[in-house]
Design a protein around this motif. Structure first.
Motif, PDB file in Angstrom:
ATOM      1  N   ASP A  76       0.836  -1.211   0.000  1.00 26.93           N
ATOM      2  CA  ASP A  76       0.000   0.000   0.000  1.00 26.93           C
ATOM      3  C   ASP A  76       0.870   1.261   0.000  1.00 26.93           C
ATOM      4  O   ASP A  76       0.597   2.230  -0.727  1.00 26.93           O
ATOM      5  N   LEU A  77       1.931   1.250   0.809  1.00 27.90           N
ATOM      6  CA  LEU A  77       2.791   2.427   0.902  1.00 27.90           C
ATOM      7  C   LEU A  77       3.625   2.627  -0.361  1.00 27.90           C
ATOM      8  O   LEU A  77       3.844   3.765  -0.795  1.00 27.90           O
ATOM      9  N   ILE A  78       4.092   1.540  -0.970  1.00 28.03           N
ATOM     10  CA  ILE A  78       4.817   1.659  -2.244  1.00 28.03           C
ATOM     11  C   ILE A  78       3.919   2.294  -3.298  1.00 28.03           C
ATOM     12  O   ILE A  78       4.333   3.215  -4.024  1.00 28.03           O
ATOM     13  N   GLU A  79       2.695   1.817  -3.396  1.00 25.45           N
ATOM     14  CA  GLU A  79       1.770   2.346  -4.398  1.00 25.45           C
ATOM     15  C   GLU A  79       1.476   3.825  -4.146  1.00 25.45           C
ATOM     16  O   GLU A  79       1.491   4.639  -5.079  1.00 25.45           O
ATOM     17  N   ALA A  80       1.206   4.178  -2.897  1.00 27.67           N
ATOM     18  CA  ALA A  80       0.888   5.575  -2.579  1.00 27.67           C
ATOM     19  C   ALA A  80       2.084   6.482  -2.840  1.00 27.67           C
ATOM     20  O   ALA A  80       1.943   7.585  -3.387  1.00 27.67           O
ATOM     21  N   ALA A  81       3.273   6.030  -2.451  1.00 21.70           N
ATOM     22  CA  ALA A  81       4.468   6.867  -2.603  1.00 21.70           C
ATOM     23  C   ALA A  81       4.838   7.060  -4.070  1.00 21.70           C
ATOM     24  O   ALA A  81       5.181   8.174  -4.486  1.00 21.70           O
ATOM     25  N   THR A  82       4.794   6.010  -4.863  1.00 21.26           N
ATOM     26  CA  THR A  82       5.132   6.160  -6.282  1.00 21.26           C
ATOM     27  C   THR A  82       4.081   6.990  -7.007  1.00 21.26           C
ATOM     28  O   THR A  82       4.420   7.795  -7.882  1.00 21.26           O
ATOM     29  N   LYS A  83       2.831   6.837  -6.632  1.00 22.50           N
ATOM     30  CA  LYS A  83       1.773   7.658  -7.232  1.00 22.50           C
ATOM     31  C   LYS A  83       1.991   9.133  -6.930  1.00 22.50           C
ATOM     32  O   LYS A  83       1.677  10.011  -7.745  1.00 22.50           O
ATOM     33  N   ALA A  84       2.567   9.403  -5.749  1.00 22.32           N
ATOM     34  CA  ALA A  84       2.847  10.788  -5.352  1.00 22.32           C
ATOM     35  C   ALA A  84       4.169  11.295  -5.924  1.00 22.32           C
ATOM     36  O   ALA A  84       4.588  12.414  -5.613  1.00 22.32           O
ATOM     37  N   GLY A  85       4.845  10.464  -6.722  1.00 14.14           N
ATOM     38  CA  GLY A  85       6.058  10.901  -7.391  1.00 14.14           C
ATOM     39  C   GLY A  85       7.346  10.671  -6.630  1.00 14.14           C
ATOM     40  O   GLY A  85       8.402  11.198  -6.999  1.00 14.14           O
ATOM     41  N   LYS A  86       7.269   9.876  -5.573  1.00 13.86           N
ATOM     42  CA  LYS A  86       8.448   9.645  -4.750  1.00 13.86           C
ATOM     43  C   LYS A  86       9.272   8.460  -5.269  1.00 13.86           C
ATOM     44  O   LYS A  86       8.746   7.501  -5.812  1.00 13.86           O
ATOM     45  N   ALA A  87      10.597   8.544  -5.072  1.00 14.78           N
ATOM     46  CA  ALA A  87      11.459   7.373  -5.187  1.00 14.78           C
ATOM     47  C   ALA A  87      11.332   6.594  -3.884  1.00 14.78           C
ATOM     48  O   ALA A  87      11.124   7.180  -2.817  1.00 14.78           O
ATOM     49  N   VAL A  88      11.467   5.259  -3.966  1.00 14.64           N
ATOM     50  CA  VAL A  88      11.177   4.421  -2.807  1.00 14.64           C
ATOM     51  C   VAL A  88      12.278   3.386  -2.586  1.00 14.64           C
ATOM     52  O   VAL A  88      12.714   2.724  -3.527  1.00 14.64           O
ATOM     53  N   LEU A  89      12.692   3.264  -1.340  1.00 12.99           N
ATOM     54  CA  LEU A  89      13.429   2.080  -0.890  1.00 12.99           C
ATOM     55  C   LEU A  89      12.567   1.428   0.171  1.00 12.99           C
ATOM     56  O   LEU A  89      12.205   2.078   1.162  1.00 12.99           O
ATOM     57  N   CYS A  90      12.193   0.159  -0.052  1.00 13.77           N
ATOM     58  CA  CYS A  90      11.303  -0.548   0.867  1.00 13.77           C
ATOM     59  C   CYS A  90      11.979  -1.789   1.408  1.00 13.77           C
ATOM     60  O   CYS A  90      12.591  -2.555   0.658  1.00 13.77           O
ATOM     61  N   GLU A  91      11.847  -2.009   2.703  1.00 14.01           N
ATOM     62  CA  GLU A  91      12.356  -3.232   3.301  1.00 14.01           C
ATOM     63  C   GLU A  91      11.660  -4.455   2.692  1.00 14.01           C
ATOM     64  O   GLU A  91      10.536  -4.370   2.206  1.00 14.01           O
ATOM     65  N   LYS A  92      12.375  -5.577   2.725  1.00  9.35           N
ATOM     66  CA  LYS A  92      11.790  -6.827   2.249  1.00  9.35           C
ATOM     67  C   LYS A  92      10.796  -7.351   3.289  1.00  9.35           C
ATOM     68  O   LYS A  92      10.876  -6.976   4.466  1.00  9.35           O
ATOM     69  N   PRO A  93       9.863  -8.243   2.909  1.00  4.60           N
ATOM     70  CA  PRO A  93       9.468  -8.547   1.536  1.00  4.60           C
ATOM     71  C   PRO A  93       8.495  -7.502   1.019  1.00  4.60           C
ATOM     72  O   PRO A  93       8.024  -6.655   1.777  1.00  4.60           O
ATOM     73  N   VAL A  94       8.193  -7.579  -0.277  1.00 11.12           N
ATOM     74  CA  VAL A  94       7.239  -6.631  -0.852  1.00 11.12           C
ATOM     75  C   VAL A  94       5.888  -6.760  -0.168  1.00 11.12           C
ATOM     76  O   VAL A  94       5.216  -5.764   0.117  1.00 11.12           O
ATOM     77  N   ASP A  95       5.494  -7.992   0.113  1.00 12.67           N
ATOM     78  CA  ASP A  95       4.208  -8.281   0.736  1.00 12.67           C
ATOM     79  C   ASP A  95       4.238  -9.715   1.234  1.00 12.67           C
ATOM     80  O   ASP A  95       5.139 -10.477   0.874  1.00 12.67           O
ATOM     81  N   LEU A  96       3.283 -10.099   2.040  1.00 11.84           N
ATOM     82  CA  LEU A  96       3.154 -11.503   2.420  1.00 11.84           C
ATOM     83  C   LEU A  96       2.425 -12.297   1.349  1.00 11.84           C
ATOM     84  O   LEU A  96       2.568 -13.519   1.266  1.00 11.84           O
ATOM     85  N   SER A  97       1.650 -11.611   0.518  1.00 11.51           N
ATOM     86  CA  SER A  97       0.901 -12.238  -0.566  1.00 11.51           C
ATOM     87  C   SER A  97       1.586 -11.970  -1.902  1.00 11.51           C
ATOM     88  O   SER A  97       1.822 -10.809  -2.259  1.00 11.51           O
ATOM     89  N   LEU A  98       1.889 -13.031  -2.640  1.00 10.12           N
ATOM     90  CA  LEU A  98       2.507 -12.854  -3.951  1.00 10.12           C
ATOM     91  C   LEU A  98       1.544 -12.142  -4.896  1.00 10.12           C
ATOM     92  O   LEU A  98       1.959 -11.281  -5.685  1.00 10.12           O
TER      93      LEU A  98
END
Length: 332
Positions: A76-98
């Motif tokens: 959810d945060l990756i989607e919101a941040a990229t939509k807002a034009g931000k570059a993102v570094l996110c800790e693993k994993p992307v999600d618990l659901s593939l």
């Protein structure tokens, strides 16, 4: 100067705050956490402001966000941040659901904003040197990879219940490492595991001891061993066998002193846990992110890499349940 918002002020958030503020090309300007006291404390330590995650994401003055929140919030945060034009570094994993991670992958790609997943072990100097030596052909054609990753003690069962399981939470680092060293994803995944360290982990539906074999399309094999208990410390080793020799990266020890007497030779134990073992890697990881964002070059670890590692974890989970090898083509 890259202005950065940090989402998450827990243990790993504190590690990332130090990395952000140690880089002369980045500035920590805001921190958020569900625990507002934790956010305020960390923000004040580095001269930043405490704010909500939504306010940080929507702040046009902030260039990038580092996501160090609970796993169930990552997509959810990756989607919101990229939509807002931000570059993102996110800790693993992307999600618990593939499935959810793949949806995030599509949504983020549509924005064109860069997203890096925090597989910090790629940036460990010893593992990076092993990879570079293999790529140079120092041991000829690589054939057999062995990865050992043992924690000193299991986490609380309360954590196990929300972690997504050993394959998604712990071994996912090793899945990424194997794919990185061999330059692609495996063809089949075979997993065995049991709960012999703590019966409560088994009762929670997870395993604490596991071995996974990855077979690649060209016949190369990777064997990964994980345990939640190694009483002597944090055991992190890699061996790579090739047609012309062997590369190995051993543990980082508490010190380099050895004692030799008539009774034998003794030395120090491995550094106790990941904060000690990989602190330098976290700093190098952040520096690589800043360099890529400011120069416009490709990120060293992509969101695609994160989804691929999660797919291998999903295959391992299915293999453990079925007792059969699982083709990654069935997962991706």
């Amino acid at each position: 100067m890259l202005k950065v918002g940090l989402l998450g002020a827990g243990r790993i958030g504190n590690v990332h705050a130090k990395a952000i503020t140690s880089n002369p090309g980045s500035a920590l300007v805001a921190v958020s956490d569900v625990n507002t006291d934790a956010a305020t404390k960390l923000a004040s330590q580095y001269g930043a402001e405490a704010a909500s995650s939504l306010d940080i994401i929507n702040d046009p003055a902030i260039d990038a966000v580092l996501i160090a929140t609970s796993t169930d919030t990552h997509s959810d945060l990756i989607e919101a941040a990229t939509k807002a034009g931000k570059a993102v570094l996110c800790e693993k994993p992307v999600d618990l659901s593939l499935e959810r991670a793949r949806a995030c992958q599509i949504a983020a790609a549509a924005t064109g904003r860069p997203v890096m997943i925090g597989f910090n072990r790629r940036f460990d100097p010893n593992f990076a040197a092993l990879k570079a030596a293999a790529d140079r052909g120092d041991i000829g054609k690589t054939e057999l990879l062995s990865i050992t990753s043992f924690d000193p003690a299991p986490p609380p069962v309360s954590y196990i219940k929300v972690s997504g399981g050993l394959f998604r939470d712990m071994m996912i680092h090793d899945f990424d490492m194997a794919c990185w060293i061999f330059g692609g994803a495996p063809e089949t995944v075979t997993a065995i595991g049991s709960s012999i360290v703590d019966p409560a982990i088994g009762a929670a539906g997870d395993v604490d001891t596991a071995a996974v074999t990855l077979k690649f399309a060209d016949g190369r094999i990777a064997v990964i061993k994980n345990s939640r208990r190694a009483v002597y410390g944090y055991d992190q080793r890699i061996e790579l066998l090739g047609s012309d020799g062997l590369l190995s990266a051993g543990n980082i020890l508490e010190n380099t002193i050895t004692k030799s007497t008539r009774d034998g030779v003794t030395g120090a134990k491995p550094e106790f846990f990941f904060l000690e073992r990989y602190m330098r890697a976290y700093s190098i990881e952040w520096n690589a992110f800043v360099d890529a964002i400011t120069s416009g070059s490709a990120l060293p670890v992509s969101l695609d890499d994160g989804v691929n590692a999660l797919a291998v974890a999903e295959a391992a989970t299915r293999s453990l349940a079925s007792g059969q090898s699982v083709s990654l083509a069935e997962i991706l």
